[in-house]
Design an enzyme around this catalytic site. Structure first.
Site, short mmCIF file in Angstrom:
data_model
loop_
_atom_site.label_atom_id
_atom_site.label_comp_id
_atom_site.label_asym_id
_atom_site.label_seq_id
_atom_site.Cartn_x
_atom_site.Cartn_y
_atom_site.Cartn_z
N LYS A 11 0.85 -1.20 0.00
CA LYS A 11 0.00 0.00 0.00
C LYS A 11 0.87 1.24 0.00
O LYS A 11 2.04 1.20 0.41
CB LYS A 11 -0.94 0.01 1.20
CG LYS A 11 -0.28 0.08 2.59
CD LYS A 11 0.03 1.48 3.08
CE LYS A 11 0.57 1.48 4.52
NZ LYS A 11 1.25 2.71 4.90
N ASP A 138 -2.44 -2.02 10.23
CA ASP A 138 -2.63 -1.92 8.78
C ASP A 138 -3.27 -3.19 8.18
O ASP A 138 -3.58 -3.21 6.98
CB ASP A 138 -1.27 -1.71 8.07
CG ASP A 138 -0.79 -0.28 8.19
OD1 ASP A 138 -1.61 0.61 8.48
OD2 ASP A 138 0.42 -0.06 7.98
P1 ATP Z 1 4.31 -0.41 7.70
O1 ATP Z 1 3.93 0.19 6.43
O2 ATP Z 1 3.18 -1.24 8.29
O3 ATP Z 1 4.90 0.57 8.67
P2 ATP Z 1 6.97 -1.35 7.39
O4 ATP Z 1 7.35 -0.48 6.30
O5 ATP Z 1 7.45 -0.99 8.76
O6 ATP Z 1 5.41 -1.53 7.40
P3 ATP Z 1 7.32 -4.21 7.22
O7 ATP Z 1 7.62 -4.90 5.95
O8 ATP Z 1 5.97 -4.46 7.79
O9 ATP Z 1 7.59 -2.71 6.95
O10 ATP Z 1 8.48 -4.62 8.24
C1 ATP Z 1 8.71 -4.06 9.48
C2 ATP Z 1 9.40 -5.09 10.38
O11 ATP Z 1 8.47 -6.11 10.70
C3 ATP Z 1 10.57 -5.80 9.72
O12 ATP Z 1 11.77 -5.21 10.11
C4 ATP Z 1 10.46 -7.26 10.16
O13 ATP Z 1 11.44 -7.64 11.08
C5 ATP Z 1 9.08 -7.38 10.82
N1 ATP Z 1 8.21 -8.38 10.13
C6 ATP Z 1 7.41 -9.27 10.72
N2 ATP Z 1 6.76 -10.02 9.83
C7 ATP Z 1 7.13 -9.59 8.60
C8 ATP Z 1 6.80 -9.99 7.28
N3 ATP Z 1 5.93 -10.98 7.01
N4 ATP Z 1 7.36 -9.31 6.28
C9 ATP Z 1 8.21 -8.29 6.53
N5 ATP Z 1 8.58 -7.90 7.75
C10 ATP Z 1 8.04 -8.52 8.80
#
Ligand code: ATP
Length: 293
Positions: A11, A138
């Site tokens: 997203k 989210d």
């Molecule tokens: P958001 O947009 O919800 O803030 P984000 O950009 O922080 O997401 P994510 O890919 O959700 O990014 O990753 C954040 C952290 O969550 C990562 O550093 C990872 O260690 C942890 N994590 C847990 N499950 C997952 C998964 N299935 N994919 C990616 N990261 C994950």
């Protein structure tokens, strides 16, 4: 054994505002969210009656145990539905982490929607969304997908008109922004510049591209504390997008264009940034969050 493969869409935030905080410390948000054509592939294998969750992921830095949001989603769905089953989850990761693109939440949404479907819909939609919210703020949006107004802590989701045809270039610098510290920095800001979300909603009803994207803005940009984000915004602005904003709590930045040619021109013009590790994506809006393929 049953097997199915799901696309889990990333997203972007067309707008992100913070309206206040709840008594328990959660921030009250108002966001315009859009699913885009960048997908993790989530393969699910289910053996009813057996037990145990197993998870593998193509990205070595992501935990493959109960810290993974997809694992949590499987555990909570089985518990909420009172079903015993063994679940194997395999994630092919394309969505960057710490980007504000809901990579983990998208995987969790695919597991929830996918397992529920494969097990014969034991949870009604409302319970499924509640279970999603318990995994991450989210996750409900990632199940709903498309173009949505998202409010509260992520639980109030209202449909919006589909975007008119548009094209996005997303740039993700090497450095990420961790969500928690970004919100803490926001809380310490004395003044913040807020997006005009009512104006964006009016523009969406009218379907006029320049009007919509003129209001792209993210109140957390001022709290990202990441020079790479500010630099990328400048680099993207040089290609005169209709709008440009950081997504979520960063560090990815999205720029909107009205034609494929303009977006491709921007992608070519910024290709040199890849040498420094910046990831660039050309995406279009998609009307779903999870799709069985
Ligand atoms: P958001 O947009 O919800 O803030 P984000 O950009 O922080 O997401 P994510 O890919 O959700 O990014 O990753 C954040 C952290 O969550 C990562 O550093 C990872 O260690 C942890 N994590 C847990 N499950 C997952 C998964 N299935 N994919 C990616 N990261 C994950």
């Amino acid at each position: 054994m049953m097997q199915a493969v799901y696309q889990a869409a990333a997203k972007i935030n067309l707008a992100l505002d913070i309206l206040g905080r709840r008594g328990d410390g959660y921030h009250l948000m108002r966001m315009v969210m859009q699913s885009v054509s960048l997908f993790d592939l989530v393969t699910l294998e289910v053996i009813p009656g057996a037990s145990g969750i197993h998870l593998e992921c193509s990205a070595p830095e992501i935990p493959c145990d109960s810290r993974n949001l997809a694992w949590k989603a499987a555990e909570r769905l089985l518990e909420a539905a009172g079903i015993q089953a063994a679940v194997h989850i395999s994630i092919e990761k394309n969505i960057p982490s710490q980007a504000g693109m809901a990579g983990g939440s998208a995987d969790a949404a695919a597991v929830l929607a996918g397992l529920n479907e494969m097990l014969g819909d034991p949870l009604p939609k409302e319970r499924l969304y509640e279970t999603g919210l318990s995994v991450g703020a989210d996750v409900p949006f990632c199940m709903a997908g498309g173009t949505k107004l998202v409010e509260g802590i992520g639980e109030r989701i209202s449909p919006l008109p589909q975007l008119p045809e548009s094209f996005f270039i997303i740039a993700k610098p090497v450095s990420g922004v961790a969500t928690g510290p970004c919100f803490q920095r926001y809380d310490r800001l004395i003044q913040a510049e807020h997006p005009d979300i009512p104006a964006m909603l009016t523009a969406l009803q009218g379907g006029n591209r320049p009007d919509i994207f003129r209001h792209m803005k993210n109140v957390l940009e001022q709290a990202a504390d990441c020079t790479a984000v500010a630099e990328l915004q400048k680099s993207l602005a040089a290609f005169h997008p209709l709008g440009c904003a950081m997504t979520g709590s960063g560090s990815a930045v999205a720029a909107a264009f009205g034609s494929k040619a303009e977006a491709e021109n921007c992608l070519r013009g910024l290709a040199h940034l890849r040498e420094k590790g910046t990831r660039l994506f050309f995406v279009t809006p998609v009307p779903y969050g999870v799709l069985r393929i």
